[in-house]
Design an enzyme around this catalytic site. Structure first.
Site, short mmCIF file in Angstrom:
data_model
loop_
_atom_site.label_atom_id
_atom_site.label_comp_id
_atom_site.label_asym_id
_atom_site.label_seq_id
_atom_site.Cartn_x
_atom_site.Cartn_y
_atom_site.Cartn_z
N GLY A 2 0.77 -1.24 0.00
CA GLY A 2 0.00 0.00 0.00
C GLY A 2 0.80 1.28 0.00
O GLY A 2 0.44 2.24 -0.66
N ASP A 29 -5.06 3.03 10.82
CA ASP A 29 -6.46 2.76 11.09
C ASP A 29 -6.57 2.37 12.58
O ASP A 29 -6.59 3.24 13.43
CB ASP A 29 -6.89 1.64 10.12
CG ASP A 29 -8.35 1.31 10.18
OD1 ASP A 29 -9.17 2.21 10.38
OD2 ASP A 29 -8.70 0.11 10.02
P1 IMP Z 1 -4.14 -0.78 11.10
O1 IMP Z 1 -3.18 -1.86 11.47
O2 IMP Z 1 -5.55 -1.12 11.53
O3 IMP Z 1 -3.74 0.60 11.52
O4 IMP Z 1 -4.33 -0.81 9.57
C1 IMP Z 1 -3.42 -0.43 8.67
C2 IMP Z 1 -3.67 -1.18 7.38
O5 IMP Z 1 -5.05 -1.39 7.14
C3 IMP Z 1 -3.18 -0.37 6.22
O6 IMP Z 1 -1.88 -0.75 5.87
C4 IMP Z 1 -4.15 -0.74 5.11
O7 IMP Z 1 -3.65 -1.82 4.37
C5 IMP Z 1 -5.39 -1.22 5.78
N1 IMP Z 1 -6.51 -0.27 5.69
C6 IMP Z 1 -7.12 0.38 6.71
N2 IMP Z 1 -8.09 1.18 6.28
C7 IMP Z 1 -8.13 1.05 4.93
C8 IMP Z 1 -8.92 1.65 3.89
O8 IMP Z 1 -9.82 2.48 4.09
N3 IMP Z 1 -8.62 1.26 2.62
C9 IMP Z 1 -7.65 0.37 2.32
N4 IMP Z 1 -6.88 -0.21 3.26
C10 IMP Z 1 -7.11 0.13 4.56
MG MG Z 2 -1.68 -2.16 3.84
#
Ligand code: IMP
Ligand code: MG
Length: 180
Positions: A43, A102
């Site tokens: 990403g 996120d």
């Molecule tokens: P976290 O570990 O929950 O902070 O998530 C981070 C990962 O979730 C990012 O590297 C993204 O791959 C994925 N992610 C979170 N929200 C989105 C979104 O709205 N679109 C696409 N990928 C997301």
């Molecule tokens: Mg990702």
């Protein structure tokens, strides 16, 4: 606009402008320091490459894969790190870059892991920040855009592998994930 996109949240021009600003800011703050950018695949690849080019100081590049999602739109809660940094990062200033923060689990997990390799410092850079969704008090040190809690794609962000190469960041139509 792609037919699966509900609306464009951040357009190409806004992305370019913000990347440029961040690049200038980081170049000032890291002047004279040895910097290694660690990009979380896949990403963050688009953002990290552009951001590194917007920087006017030398920056090394390294890549890791940390996945928490599978093919769904909500996190699975556990983060698997699938490729560790090959370069020695001891004594270097690390900029850990992801497409979006996120829940915060990915940054927390990867940061902990990198800490054991004795870098001079580690700071996190998130292209997008969904503040409302945080589960662990983790904050990114540098944020491109704070966005609402909607599932977004484009400029590296995907849904089940698709839409990464859209030049803007847009909200995916919920009917698209209802299909699968
Ligand atoms: P976290 O570990 O929950 O902070 O998530 C981070 C990962 O979730 C990012 O590297 C993204 O791959 C994925 N992610 C979170 N929200 C989105 C979104 O709205 N679109 C696409 N990928 C997301
Ligand atoms: Mg990702």
């Amino acid at each position: 606009m792609h037919e699966d996109i509900k609306n464009i949240l951040i357009n190409e021009e806004q992305i370019k402008k913000r990347v440029q600003e961040l690049g200038e800011q980081l170049s000032k703050e890291y002047e004279g320091k040895k910097v290694i950018m660690i990009c979380l695949l896949k990403g963050a690849a688009y953002f990290a490459c552009d951001l590194s080019r917007a920087m006017t100081i030398p920056v090394r590049m390294e890549f890791m894969v940390a996945s928490s999602y599978g093919d769904s739109t909500t996190t699975s809660g556990s983060v698997a790190v699938r490729l560790d940094v090959k370069d020695d990062i001891a004594g270097l200033h690390v900029l850990l870059v992801d497409d979006i923060i996120d829940t915060g689990l990915t940054f927390a997990r990867v940061k902990n892991l990198l800490q054991t390799k004795n870098p001079a410092s580690i700071k996190t850079v998130a292209m997008c920040d969904k503040e409302e969704r945080r589960m662990n008090g983790m904050e990114a040190d540098y944020v491109g855009f704070t966005i609402p809690d909607e599932f977004v794609v484009g400029y590296g962000l995907d849904y089940a592998g698709d839409y990464r190469n859209l030049p803007y960041i847009g909200v995916l139509k919920p009917s698209v994930y209802a299909r699968t």
